[in-house]
Scaffold this active site. Sequence first.
Site, short mmCIF file in Angstrom:
data_model
loop_
_atom_site.label_atom_id
_atom_site.label_comp_id
_atom_site.label_asym_id
_atom_site.label_seq_id
_atom_site.Cartn_x
_atom_site.Cartn_y
_atom_site.Cartn_z
N ASP A 114 6.76 -0.24 7.84
CA ASP A 114 6.20 0.90 8.56
C ASP A 114 7.13 2.11 8.46
O ASP A 114 6.70 3.24 8.24
CB ASP A 114 6.03 0.59 10.05
CG ASP A 114 5.12 -0.60 10.32
OD1 ASP A 114 5.57 -1.73 10.09
OD2 ASP A 114 3.99 -0.38 10.76
N ASP A 122 3.81 -0.18 13.81
CA ASP A 122 4.65 -1.12 14.57
C ASP A 122 6.00 -1.30 13.85
O ASP A 122 6.38 -2.42 13.45
CB ASP A 122 3.95 -2.49 14.75
CG ASP A 122 3.73 -3.23 13.43
OD1 ASP A 122 3.75 -4.48 13.47
OD2 ASP A 122 3.60 -2.58 12.38
N HIS A 129 3.63 -3.25 1.92
CA HIS A 129 2.31 -3.29 2.57
C HIS A 129 1.92 -1.92 3.13
O HIS A 129 0.90 -1.34 2.77
CB HIS A 129 2.33 -4.28 3.73
CG HIS A 129 2.82 -5.64 3.41
ND1 HIS A 129 4.15 -6.01 3.50
CD2 HIS A 129 2.17 -6.74 2.98
CE1 HIS A 129 4.28 -7.28 3.18
NE2 HIS A 129 3.12 -7.75 2.85
N ASP A 130 2.76 -1.41 4.04
CA ASP A 130 2.36 -0.21 4.79
C ASP A 130 2.44 1.07 3.97
O ASP A 130 1.54 1.92 4.08
CB ASP A 130 3.22 -0.10 6.06
CG ASP A 130 2.98 -1.30 6.98
OD1 ASP A 130 3.80 -1.52 7.89
OD2 ASP A 130 1.98 -2.02 6.78
N PHE A 189 -0.53 -11.03 9.12
CA PHE A 189 0.10 -10.81 10.43
C PHE A 189 -0.67 -9.84 11.33
O PHE A 189 -0.92 -10.13 12.50
CB PHE A 189 1.55 -10.32 10.27
CG PHE A 189 2.17 -9.96 11.59
CD1 PHE A 189 2.23 -8.64 12.00
CD2 PHE A 189 2.62 -10.95 12.46
CE1 PHE A 189 2.78 -8.30 13.24
CE2 PHE A 189 3.15 -10.63 13.70
CZ PHE A 189 3.23 -9.30 14.10
N ASN A 190 -1.04 -8.65 10.85
CA ASN A 190 -1.64 -7.64 11.73
C ASN A 190 -2.94 -8.15 12.36
O ASN A 190 -3.21 -7.93 13.54
CB ASN A 190 -1.90 -6.33 10.98
CG ASN A 190 -0.62 -5.59 10.65
OD1 ASN A 190 0.38 -5.74 11.37
ND2 ASN A 190 -0.63 -4.82 9.57
N THR A 230 -1.09 0.50 10.46
CA THR A 230 -0.26 -0.46 9.73
C THR A 230 0.33 -1.52 10.66
O THR A 230 1.32 -2.18 10.30
CB THR A 230 0.89 0.26 9.00
OG1 THR A 230 1.70 0.93 9.98
CG2 THR A 230 0.36 1.27 7.99
N ASN A 289 5.46 -6.08 15.10
CA ASN A 289 6.62 -6.76 14.51
C ASN A 289 7.70 -7.02 15.58
O ASN A 289 8.38 -8.05 15.53
CB ASN A 289 7.23 -5.89 13.41
CG ASN A 289 6.36 -5.84 12.17
OD1 ASN A 289 5.88 -6.86 11.68
ND2 ASN A 289 6.12 -4.62 11.67
O1 RIB Z 1 1.28 -8.49 7.02
C1 RIB Z 1 2.07 -7.35 6.79
C2 RIB Z 1 1.93 -6.38 7.90
O2 RIB Z 1 2.38 -6.97 9.13
C3 RIB Z 1 2.79 -5.12 7.72
O3 RIB Z 1 2.16 -4.05 8.35
C4 RIB Z 1 4.05 -5.47 8.45
O4 RIB Z 1 4.75 -4.31 8.92
C5 RIB Z 1 3.51 -6.24 9.62
O5 RIB Z 1 3.09 -5.31 10.62
CA CA Z 2 3.37 -2.82 10.08
#
Ligand code: RIB
Ligand code: CA
Length: 312
Positions: free
Chosen positions: A14, A9, A239-240, A164-165, A122, A38
């Site tokens: 990403d 996303d 993160h990703d 978030f994801n 991701t 996102n």
């Molecule tokens: O919480 C972080 C994740 O949420 C990452 O993948 C960021 O790109 C968002 O998608």
């Molecule tokens: Ca992401």
Amino acid sequence: MRPVILDVDPGVDDALAILMAVHSPEMELIGLTTVSGNVPLDQTTENALKVLELAGRTDVPVCMGAAKPLVRQPHYTYEVHGPEGLGAADLPDPETMPAGDAIDFLIENIEARLGEVIVVATGPLTNLALAEARCPGILSHARRLVIMGGVLHEPGNISPHTEFNFHADPHAARLVVNSGANIALVPLEAARQLWLEQDLLLQRLAGREDALALFCAAATQTVMAFETQRYGRKGMHLHDPLAVGLSIFPELCKVQPLWIDVEPDGELTAGQLVVDRRPFVIDGHLVGNQVECAVKVDVPGFLEVFLDRLLK
Ligand code: RIB
Ligand code: CA
């Protein structure tokens, strides 16, 4: 070479993960599937096309997936990733077009190479959940799902207890976690070990005027400003890229088995990871599903590989 599909996303991290993947010879990148996360689906898809064109990899197909979560309304994070999802970067409009439907792409490619394909997810897990709903058992026929998502015991990043994801589509996260697939999970606890100092990135970009270097500098500006304000340090979490790194170099992370499920509906807890650690219950009767959870990252080792691949 391992066949890999990135379900993304983009989103700045990403985008960095995609660039790391396309510069990794260990990976046979068979395609990108995009999802609303996102930023809206049209934007995540355009961003995926733009980043692949920047990297000279228009051979990699981009397939569009879900425009919204299974049940909840979309929740975009413009404040983190910028108005178009790639920070302050301004890449040219893509000349390539999406290559088809993401759910079909996931099902067809996993079925064509049973037990071989690694899916690195991701973003919110809507596409993977829809593939499993349309073709029950398909996710178990992937070699592995490497999923960036969830938070175990640290504070969440989008609500007190959620990441978030998983927060964006908790119903999809629950369906995927309960699919019986072979899952490696990268929770916030692992991602937060991986901090990219702004100075380190600027140092590696110094003197470079090429499009890739200019993109990395501009794209990271917004996220770094947001995370500097939130965490009091100039930089950002990766993160990703960590999920991509784990799919190529599993030795970079210590993992441990956990039994997990996902709360789908709580007003305050939708998307929360529920971990069964009851010491008085033996493994076979713990609640939830066993996953391999990344717990300790070789940070120097990962940062070196990440920067080397990102800025090839
Ligand atoms: O919480 C972080 C994740 O949420 C990452 O993948 C960021 O790109 C968002 O998608
Ligand atoms: Ca992401």
